[in-house]
Design an enzyme around this catalytic site. Structure first.
Site, PDB file in Angstrom:
ATOM      1  N   SER A 210       0.839  -1.192   0.000  1.00 36.05           N
ATOM      2  CA  SER A 210       0.000   0.000   0.000  1.00 36.05           C
ATOM      3  C   SER A 210       0.879   1.248   0.000  1.00 36.05           C
ATOM      4  O   SER A 210       2.068   1.182  -0.347  1.00 36.05           O
ATOM      5  CB  SER A 210      -0.937  -0.009   1.226  1.00 36.05           C
ATOM      6  OG  SER A 210      -1.927   1.001   1.104  1.00 36.05           O
ATOM      7  N   ASN A 211       0.302   2.375   0.367  1.00 35.64           N
ATOM      8  CA  ASN A 211       1.040   3.640   0.423  1.00 35.64           C
ATOM      9  C   ASN A 211       0.516   4.466   1.594  1.00 35.64           C
ATOM     10  O   ASN A 211      -0.338   4.015   2.354  1.00 35.64           O
ATOM     11  CB  ASN A 211       0.908   4.406  -0.905  1.00 35.64           C
ATOM     12  CG  ASN A 211      -0.544   4.628  -1.294  1.00 35.64           C
ATOM     13  OD1 ASN A 211      -1.291   5.309  -0.604  1.00 35.64           O
ATOM     14  ND2 ASN A 211      -0.970   4.025  -2.411  1.00 35.64           N
ATOM     15  N   HIS A 212       1.026   5.687   1.725  1.00 35.26           N
ATOM     16  CA  HIS A 212       0.730   6.501   2.910  1.00 35.26           C
ATOM     17  C   HIS A 212      -0.514   7.379   2.774  1.00 35.26           C
ATOM     18  O   HIS A 212      -0.782   8.199   3.650  1.00 35.26           O
ATOM     19  CB  HIS A 212       1.931   7.406   3.227  1.00 35.26           C
ATOM     20  CG  HIS A 212       3.172   6.647   3.579  1.00 35.26           C
ATOM     21  ND1 HIS A 212       3.256   5.845   4.685  1.00 35.26           N
ATOM     22  CD2 HIS A 212       4.382   6.552   2.948  1.00 35.26           C
ATOM     23  CE1 HIS A 212       4.457   5.297   4.749  1.00 35.26           C
ATOM     24  NE2 HIS A 212       5.152   5.705   3.705  1.00 35.26           N
ATOM     25  N   SER A 213      -1.283   7.225   1.727  1.00 31.71           N
ATOM     26  CA  SER A 213      -2.462   8.063   1.548  1.00 31.71           C
ATOM     27  C   SER A 213      -3.474   7.829   2.675  1.00 31.71           C
ATOM     28  O   SER A 213      -3.733   6.682   3.057  1.00 31.71           O
ATOM     29  CB  SER A 213      -3.125   7.772   0.200  1.00 31.71           C
ATOM     30  OG  SER A 213      -4.339   8.474   0.086  1.00 31.71           O
ATOM     31  N   ALA A 278      -4.729   7.317  -4.456  1.00 26.32           N
ATOM     32  CA  ALA A 278      -3.355   6.858  -4.681  1.00 26.32           C
ATOM     33  C   ALA A 278      -3.425   5.358  -4.971  1.00 26.32           C
ATOM     34  O   ALA A 278      -3.350   4.529  -4.057  1.00 26.32           O
ATOM     35  CB  ALA A 278      -2.486   7.150  -3.462  1.00 26.32           C
TER      36      ALA A 278
END
Length: 400
Positions: A210-213, A278
């Site tokens: 995943s990502n930091h969104s 994102a």
């Protein structure tokens, strides 16, 4: 245009040295044509008299549930329903905590809990109080409840310290309210598709890529467009955020594929599509059905490209549809963003850079540059994400 004329505003004044500014705020609101009902906490009376605010507002400044010795009471439910907007300015640390935790022990907090209208909160306190984790958590909780935060400003404080904590100037508060009301109903009859938040690509039933969104920017956009009268469908990845407005149709998804499928359903009827999510560019080719055990010293995951949602929808876009995409870049920002704009058949690309302090994932602020198909560039300074959403709404509304 006089967006505040005839608007009914409940102004909550709490115990802060900045309460002296509430006199000017009342005067400006009345001058703009608003009806103002002042509600004071008991501690606010130590900083400014009820008589001053009553004279300026032409209404008694209320502070207690019981209005007089005859038992006439100030009906907090009726006041909450009467208001077109509730503004708490200044909002002290204690008032923030009361509203955040539903500690309904005074007239102002009771009205807050009863209000059906938009709520704007303008905090004011000393630097260290404003930065304290408890205050920040209370502000974040209020924001998650759907309230607007008019952030404190940087400057000299009553303690003599210099930093964040000053109440936003009355002119700034009035301009914020004017912008809010002037944007209402401009998108009635328009359908809007918005994607927000991250996606999670499963490696096994326990782990994912995943990502930091956080989804904060997309949710702010969804709220702004819903308040402007649009029929909003919000397709969002995993996030802790509450739906920002009850009229929003929310579709929760997890993976890039699920987000693509949900967007594909909503896109044909959307007049406006804003792709803020994102979305993962790659996903595990063969996610395990059982938890992968730690054995080998090295472990590799084969990845495959996900469907490019923006590019796919761009090929299907009709002449009567508008599309806005986002580009978060770390280098060659404008060149990369413009390339994305043209490749994906977007009408606008919104660029933000991780090089800019206060922009990007997780922040309550953002700094954007908007570019259109003619490569006209519009730069904006660092603003709250609600203010950024209002700017984007203005850009799109002008082109309808």
């Amino acid at each position: 245009m006089e967006p505040l004329r005839g608007k009914r505003i409940v102004l909550g004044v709490s115990g802060s040295i900045a309460a002296y500014k509430s006199a000017l705020l009342v005067r400006l609101l009345v001058k703009a044509g608003a009806e103002v009902q002042v509600i004071m906490t008991e501690s606010a009376k130590a900083f400014i008299t009820p008589l001053t605010l009553a004279t300026l507002s032409k209404r008694p400044a209320l502070s207690t549930f019981v209005a007089n010795e005859d038992g006439v009471w100030n009906n907090h439910v009726e006041l909450g329903l009467w208001a077109d907007v509730l503004v708490i300015a200044p909002a002290s640390a204690r008032t923030l905590a009361r509203c955040s935790m539903a500690l309904c022990d005074d007239l102002l907090s009771a009205i807050y809990l009863s209000a059906k209208c938009p709520v704007f909160v303008a905090p004011a306190m000393d630097l260290d109080m404003y930065r304290h984790p408890a205050t920040l958590e209370n502000l974040d909780r209020l924001r998650r409840f759907g309230n607007y935060i008019i952030h404190a400003e940087h400057g000299e404080l009553a303690s003599g310290l210099v930093g964040e904590g000053r109440l936003a100037e009355p002119e700034t508060i009035v301009q914020t309210l004017e912008r809010h009301f002037s944007q209402q109903a401009v998108l009635v009859g328009k359908s809007v598709l918005i994607t927000a938040g991250p996606t999670q690509e499963a490696i096994d039933p326990v782990r994912y890529i995943s990502n930091h969104s956080t989804g904060k920017m997309g949710f702010a956009i969804a709220r702004a467009f819903a308040l402007a009268g649009a029929d909003v469908t919000l397709v969002c990845g995993p996030t802790y955020l509450a739906t920002p407005e009850p009229t929003i149709r929310r579709v929760d998804v997890r993976s890039a594929q699920a987000m693509y499928e949900a967007a594909l359903v909503a896109f044909p009827s959307a007049h406006i599509t804003i792709l803020n999510a994102a979305v993962a560019d790659y996903t595990p080719a063969h996610p395990a059905t059982e938890k992968i055990k730690k054995k080998e010293a090295q472990f590799a995951v084969e990845l495959t490209k996900t469907i490019d949602i923006a590019a796919t929808l761009g090929t299907q876009k009709r002449a009567d549809q508008l599309m806005m995409g986002f580009a978060l870049e770390t280098n060659n920002e404008r060149e990369n963003a413009l390339g994305k704009l043209h490749r994906k058949n977007l009408d606008w690309i919104v660029l933000n850079s991780l090089r800019d302090a206060g922009a990007g994932f997780g922040h309550d602020t953002n700094k954007i540059t908007v570019m259109d198909r003619q490569e006209v560039v519009t730069e904006f300074g660092l603003k709250t994400k609600d203010e950024v959403a209002a700017d984007l709404l203005s850009i799109i509304a002008r082109n309808l």
